[in-house]
Design an enzyme around this catalytic site. Structure first.
Site, PDB file in Angstrom:
ATOM      1  N   CYS A 113       0.816  -1.230   0.000  1.00  8.16           N
ATOM      2  CA  CYS A 113       0.000   0.000   0.000  1.00  8.16           C
ATOM      3  C   CYS A 113       0.843   1.270   0.000  1.00  8.16           C
ATOM      4  O   CYS A 113       0.321   2.352  -0.272  1.00  8.16           O
ATOM      5  CB  CYS A 113      -0.946   0.008   1.202  1.00  8.16           C
ATOM      6  SG  CYS A 113      -1.983  -1.453   1.277  1.00  8.16           S
ATOM      7  N   HIS A 253      -2.966   7.239   3.044  1.00  6.38           N
ATOM      8  CA  HIS A 253      -3.476   5.949   2.577  1.00  6.38           C
ATOM      9  C   HIS A 253      -4.795   5.680   3.301  1.00  6.38           C
ATOM     10  O   HIS A 253      -4.907   5.865   4.521  1.00  6.38           O
ATOM     11  CB  HIS A 253      -2.451   4.862   2.887  1.00  6.38           C
ATOM     12  CG  HIS A 253      -2.962   3.477   2.685  1.00  6.38           C
ATOM     13  ND1 HIS A 253      -3.673   3.116   1.554  1.00  6.38           N
ATOM     14  CD2 HIS A 253      -2.885   2.361   3.467  1.00  6.38           C
ATOM     15  CE1 HIS A 253      -4.008   1.839   1.653  1.00  6.38           C
ATOM     16  NE2 HIS A 253      -3.544   1.361   2.801  1.00  6.38           N
ATOM     17  N   ASN A 283     -10.332   0.033   1.397  1.00  5.05           N
ATOM     18  CA  ASN A 283      -8.884   0.111   1.224  1.00  5.05           C
ATOM     19  C   ASN A 283      -8.536  -0.390  -0.185  1.00  5.05           C
ATOM     20  O   ASN A 283      -8.652  -1.586  -0.458  1.00  5.05           O
ATOM     21  CB  ASN A 283      -8.218  -0.745   2.308  1.00  5.05           C
ATOM     22  CG  ASN A 283      -6.704  -0.757   2.206  1.00  5.05           C
ATOM     23  OD1 ASN A 283      -6.130  -0.318   1.211  1.00  5.05           O
ATOM     24  ND2 ASN A 283      -6.067  -1.271   3.239  1.00  5.05           N
TER      25      ASN A 283
HETATM   26  O1  UT7 Z   1      -3.284  -1.257   3.935  1.00  6.47           O
HETATM   27  C1  UT7 Z   1      -2.989  -1.823   5.158  1.00  6.47           C
HETATM   28  C2  UT7 Z   1      -4.003  -2.886   5.430  1.00  6.47           C
HETATM   29  N1  UT7 Z   1      -4.514  -3.156   6.696  1.00  6.47           N
HETATM   30  C3  UT7 Z   1      -4.964  -2.321   7.648  1.00  6.47           C
HETATM   31  O2  UT7 Z   1      -4.821  -1.156   7.656  1.00  6.47           O
HETATM   32  C4  UT7 Z   1      -5.700  -2.973   8.784  1.00  6.47           C
HETATM   33  C5  UT7 Z   1      -5.329  -2.451  10.137  1.00  6.47           C
HETATM   34  N2  UT7 Z   1      -6.214  -3.030  11.139  1.00  6.47           N
HETATM   35  C6  UT7 Z   1      -7.501  -2.649  11.289  1.00  6.47           C
HETATM   36  O3  UT7 Z   1      -7.970  -1.790  10.583  1.00  6.47           O
HETATM   37  C7  UT7 Z   1      -8.295  -3.272  12.396  1.00  6.47           C
HETATM   38  O4  UT7 Z   1      -7.451  -4.049  13.201  1.00  6.47           O
HETATM   39  C8  UT7 Z   1      -9.491  -4.138  11.895  1.00  6.47           C
HETATM   40  C9  UT7 Z   1     -10.546  -3.250  11.271  1.00  6.47           C
HETATM   41  C10 UT7 Z   1      -9.009  -5.158  10.892  1.00  6.47           C
HETATM   42  C11 UT7 Z   1     -10.116  -4.861  13.068  1.00  6.47           C
HETATM   43  O5  UT7 Z   1     -10.566  -3.931  14.048  1.00  6.47           O
HETATM   44  P1  UT7 Z   1     -10.200  -4.131  15.580  1.00  6.47           P
HETATM   45  O6  UT7 Z   1     -10.840  -3.061  16.323  1.00  6.47           O
HETATM   46  O7  UT7 Z   1      -8.695  -4.251  15.657  1.00  6.47           O
HETATM   47  O8  UT7 Z   1     -10.910  -5.472  15.898  1.00  6.47           O
HETATM   48  P2  UT7 Z   1     -10.292  -6.823  16.464  1.00  6.47           P
HETATM   49  O9  UT7 Z   1      -9.507  -7.517  15.416  1.00  6.47           O
HETATM   50  O10 UT7 Z   1      -9.620  -6.505  17.759  1.00  6.47           O
HETATM   51  O11 UT7 Z   1     -11.612  -7.668  16.744  1.00  6.47           O
HETATM   52  C12 UT7 Z   1     -12.541  -7.287  17.731  1.00  6.47           C
HETATM   53  C13 UT7 Z   1     -13.698  -8.260  17.691  1.00  6.47           C
HETATM   54  C14 UT7 Z   1     -13.271  -9.712  17.649  1.00  6.47           C
HETATM   55  O12 UT7 Z   1     -14.166 -10.474  18.418  1.00  6.47           O
HETATM   56  P3  UT7 Z   1     -13.757 -10.966  19.893  1.00  6.47           P
HETATM   57  O13 UT7 Z   1     -12.503 -11.780  19.700  1.00  6.47           O
HETATM   58  O14 UT7 Z   1     -13.509  -9.710  20.664  1.00  6.47           O
HETATM   59  O15 UT7 Z   1     -14.942 -11.751  20.289  1.00  6.47           O
HETATM   60  C15 UT7 Z   1     -13.430 -10.089  16.194  1.00  6.47           C
HETATM   61  O16 UT7 Z   1     -13.678 -11.464  16.024  1.00  6.47           O
HETATM   62  O17 UT7 Z   1     -14.479  -8.040  16.500  1.00  6.47           O
HETATM   63  C16 UT7 Z   1     -14.647  -9.279  15.808  1.00  6.47           C
HETATM   64  N3  UT7 Z   1     -14.694  -8.993  14.371  1.00  6.47           N
HETATM   65  C17 UT7 Z   1     -15.837  -8.686  13.725  1.00  6.47           C
HETATM   66  N4  UT7 Z   1     -17.106  -8.545  14.150  1.00  6.47           N
HETATM   67  C18 UT7 Z   1     -18.040  -8.205  13.246  1.00  6.47           C
HETATM   68  C19 UT7 Z   1     -13.675  -8.997  13.493  1.00  6.47           C
HETATM   69  N5  UT7 Z   1     -14.136  -8.683  12.264  1.00  6.47           N
HETATM   70  C20 UT7 Z   1     -15.469  -8.489  12.393  1.00  6.47           C
HETATM   71  C21 UT7 Z   1     -16.475  -8.133  11.484  1.00  6.47           C
HETATM   72  N6  UT7 Z   1     -17.745  -7.997  11.954  1.00  6.47           N
HETATM   73  N7  UT7 Z   1     -16.234  -7.920  10.181  1.00  6.47           N
END
Ligand code: UT7
Length: 367
Positions: A113, A253, A283
């Protein structure tokens, strides 16, 4: 020493739109979660007939129109993409052919990216050295083809699209002023497409194990991103001898609106100084910065003479920032007509194939 001015810009996204509600029918997610955690509402998804080269060519033709430059005048084409059409040849060569850019060298640059920042810098340095006079830089993606549509951690994030800049040499001061490029390969496992390369060529096992899909440790990437967005912006401003007050707008980005919010807090700048359109595109990796730029220019948020910072991060890990004095709009942009320009590109490409065929006969007789 010539200056490298950004004289053209263009974007292209496939028509189909996938909303958060559409996604909720595919995986266990919902609109409120996606909007709260990422800021994304919808994204564009490639049709079967859309490829990085076709989207990239459309964006390039628009950028060439703005710059009033013919494809045949281009010296160099750099395509940066995380979703190349093939391991080789380079997607840049496919775009070169579709444009009929008969005098241009073409290659792909992979920095995930962050690629667009790296590629604009490479093009600018080639112009600054005097080696070339004009370059086309394209960021283009069909990430939807590598997303695991059963993985809610990743499939909600990505979208397809392309953006392009034209850079040209000029004696007038301005254009690209400074760039910071950084990397940390110790984090290469945090965001990766594990199989399909020479380390893990495609086998039945790699397919069964889903190793041809994007894998991401979202939390770690998030932590890394919030750290480097502010620091690399500060670093590039220092390099250019500028302060935050000299910058009219920051174009980051577009991965997650919370990452952009954190960068704004880290830089102690109001969020209004940042261009944010992740809500409508998701993204789009290498394409996100040029797409956001085109929208910002069209809304009058970037004007000639103003200084702009582009900042990004991605797999690798890579990150970087670039500061430029905005040049356009030029007094004589050409009317954008992608259909006509695409046709001329095809005609030039066919003529070139005939030429190559005839040359083959002549050289064959001589041998
Ligand atoms: O170009 C570079 C590419 N990547 C990025 O920039 C990504 C950087 N990371 C992020 O943007 C974030 O980490 C995410 C958006 C991917 C995830 O957000 P988060 O606030 O870090 O969530 P998390 O991974 O800590 O997950 C929190 C909870 C989890 O459940 P538990 O374990 O707390 O029960 C996940 O299983 O949210 C759950 N979860 C979802 N729930 C509903 C994960 N994805 C989803 C979803 N819908 N799509």
């Amino acid at each position: 020493m010539p200056y490298a001015h950004i004289t053209g810009w263009g974007m292209s996204v496939p028509e189909p739109v996938l909303t958060n509600d559409d996604l909720a029918k595919i995986v266990d997610t919902n609109d409120a979660w996606i909007r709260e955690r990422t800021g994304i509402r919808e994204r564009h998804i490639a049709r079967a007939s859309d490829f990085p080269s076709t989207l990239g060519t459309d964006a390039a033709l628009k950028a060439l129109s703005v710059a009033n430059l013919r494809a045949t005048d281009l010296d160099l084409i750099i395509c940066t993409t995380s979703t190349p059409e093939h391991l080789f040849p380079a997607t840049a060569c496919l775009i070169q052919d579709q444009l009929g850019a008969s005098k241009a060298g073409a290659f792909d640059l992979l920095a995930a990216c962050t690629g667009f920042i790296y590629a604009v810098n490479m093009a600018a340095q080639s112009i600054r050295s005097g080696a070339i006079k004009s370059a086309l830089v394209i960021g283009t993606e069909t990430l939807s083809r590598f997303v695991n549509w059963e993985d809610r951690n990743t499939c909600i994030l990505f979208g397809d699209g392309a953006g392009a800049f034209v850079l040209q040499a000029s004696d007038q001061p301005g254009g690209v002023l400074a760039t910071v490029m950084r990397s940390d390969g110790s984090g290469s496992n945090l965001l990766t497409l594990p199989a399909g390369g020479s380390r893990h060529p495609a086998t039945e096992a790699t397919i069964r194990e889903g190793q041809h899909y994007i894998f991401m440790d979202g939390r770690e990437v998030f932590r890394f991103a919030t750290r480097v967005m502010a620091s690399s912006t500060e670093e590039v401003l220092k390099l250019a001898g500028l302060t935050k007050d000299d910058i009219s707008v920051i174009i980051p980005h577009q991965a997650n609106s919370r990452i952009i919010d954190a960068a704004a807090r880290g830089l102690k700048l109001p969020i209004e100084r940042f261009v944010v359109n992740v809500d409508r595109y998701g993204n789009t990796s290498t394409a996100s910065i040029p797409i956001a730029t085109v929208e910002a220019v069209e809304k009058g948020r970037v004007k000639a003479g103003e200084k702009v910072v582009f900042v990004g991060f991605g797999a690798g890990l890579t990150w970087g920032a670039l500061v430029a004095e905005w040049t356009g709009p030029l007094p004589t942009p050409r009317k954008v007509n992608v259909g006509r320009d695409r046709l001329w590109g095809r005609i030039r490409s066919i003529l070139h194939r005939i030429e190559r065929f005839l040359e083959g006969i002549i050289w064959g007789r001589r041998a």
